[in-house]
Design a protein around this motif. Sequence first.
Motif, PDB file in Angstrom:
ATOM      1  N   LEU A 110      -6.150  12.039   0.547  1.00  0.00           N
ATOM      2  CA  LEU A 110      -6.841  11.425  -0.594  1.00  0.00           C
ATOM      3  C   LEU A 110      -8.176  12.116  -0.891  1.00  0.00           C
ATOM      4  O   LEU A 110      -8.738  11.942  -1.963  1.00  0.00           O
ATOM      5  N   ASP A 133      -0.825  14.288   8.344  1.00  0.00           N
ATOM      6  CA  ASP A 133      -0.302  12.959   8.679  1.00  0.00           C
ATOM      7  C   ASP A 133      -1.378  11.902   8.468  1.00  0.00           C
ATOM      8  O   ASP A 133      -1.145  10.722   8.708  1.00  0.00           O
ATOM      9  N   MET A 134      -2.582  12.314   8.061  1.00  0.00           N
ATOM     10  CA  MET A 134      -3.658  11.358   7.807  1.00  0.00           C
ATOM     11  C   MET A 134      -3.830  11.207   6.295  1.00  0.00           C
ATOM     12  O   MET A 134      -4.257  12.140   5.604  1.00  0.00           O
ATOM     13  N   MET A 135      -3.487  10.059   5.799  1.00  0.00           N
ATOM     14  CA  MET A 135      -3.461   9.870   4.345  1.00  0.00           C
ATOM     15  C   MET A 135      -4.845   9.948   3.714  1.00  0.00           C
ATOM     16  O   MET A 135      -5.000  10.392   2.581  1.00  0.00           O
ATOM     17  N   SER A 136      -5.879   9.518   4.449  1.00  0.00           N
ATOM     18  CA  SER A 136      -7.227   9.614   3.879  1.00  0.00           C
ATOM     19  C   SER A 136      -7.667  11.062   3.701  1.00  0.00           C
ATOM     20  O   SER A 136      -8.443  11.372   2.805  1.00  0.00           O
ATOM     21  N   ASP A 137      -7.176  11.938   4.568  1.00  0.00           N
ATOM     22  CA  ASP A 137      -7.480  13.363   4.388  1.00  0.00           C
ATOM     23  C   ASP A 137      -6.788  13.884   3.130  1.00  0.00           C
ATOM     24  O   ASP A 137      -7.326  14.720   2.405  1.00  0.00           O
ATOM     25  N   LEU A 153       4.664  11.721   8.657  1.00  0.00           N
ATOM     26  CA  LEU A 153       4.484  10.272   8.654  1.00  0.00           C
ATOM     27  C   LEU A 153       5.541   9.649   7.738  1.00  0.00           C
ATOM     28  O   LEU A 153       5.729  10.111   6.627  1.00  0.00           O
ATOM     29  N   THR A 201       0.163   7.053  -1.435  1.00  0.00           N
ATOM     30  CA  THR A 201      -0.847   8.118  -1.466  1.00  0.00           C
ATOM     31  C   THR A 201      -0.474   9.174  -2.503  1.00  0.00           C
ATOM     32  O   THR A 201      -1.304   9.569  -3.327  1.00  0.00           O
ATOM     33  N   GLN A 213       3.049   3.946   2.821  1.00  0.00           N
ATOM     34  CA  GLN A 213       1.749   4.437   2.363  1.00  0.00           C
ATOM     35  C   GLN A 213       1.785   5.919   1.992  1.00  0.00           C
ATOM     36  O   GLN A 213       0.928   6.390   1.245  1.00  0.00           O
TER      37      GLN A 213
END
Lengths: 114, 140
Positions: A38, A32-36, A51, A59, A55
């Motif tokens: 990415l 649920d963490m988009m930076s992870d 999520l 992503t 975004q």
Amino acid sequence: MTLKDVQMVLDARVLVGEEHLDREVRGACGSDMMSDVLAFSHDHAILLTGLTNPQVIRTVEMMDMVCVIFIRGKKPDATILQMARERGLTVLETDHRMFNACGMLYDAGLRGGH
Amino acid sequence: MDDKIVFTYDVPADDFSRAGEASSDVKSKLKQLGTPPDAVRKVAIAMYEGEINMVIHANGGTITVEISPRQVRMVLRDRGPGIPDVDLAMQEGYSTAPDEIRNLGFGAGMGLPNMKKYTDEMHIETELGVGTTITMTVNL
């Protein structure tokens, strides 16, 4: 494995991109963490997430992923589905929870990236 | 030879749903130009993380992208609060993002590290109360 196989393993409904179900899938990422997401690299990958905001589609777009699967029956809104359609993505929805959905795909031979 | 193409984007403040539009546009332009897919992805991810940061932390700003035959150079300039400790901000997992941002899927402390990871060069200039300028280069 193809997107069709993923759909069958997860008992998933196709919300967008039925015409792309023959695409090959080589890896998966569940977060649920988009930076992870990415930070992850894998070609022809899919994303499992709970999520539901635009975004998620961005992503997936930046990562050249082919499909997003909304878990535990999360409903993306019409904007998100339209964005996915414009980008030629497949969107699936499954009632399974994250841990189980990932486990089922792992069991079927799919692996995460690095 | 200096056939450089330059694009400039305004990144609006506090419009989370539109964050990423500039990166998406650059990505499709690079694809049209026939840029190798791997480089396109690197530029897209690094710029997207930067664009998200500008919206979350910095009241928006501007992004200039210069595409030349050898490299893509991105300059992200914001009018935000500045970064008090750049070394700390570069650490994976360190984040000052509030919970509401985490609920939107960001603020895991991976933004700046990802930008560094996907670019060949990255330079941060920051001044407290004035803003931050991040310059990133991806070689083609």
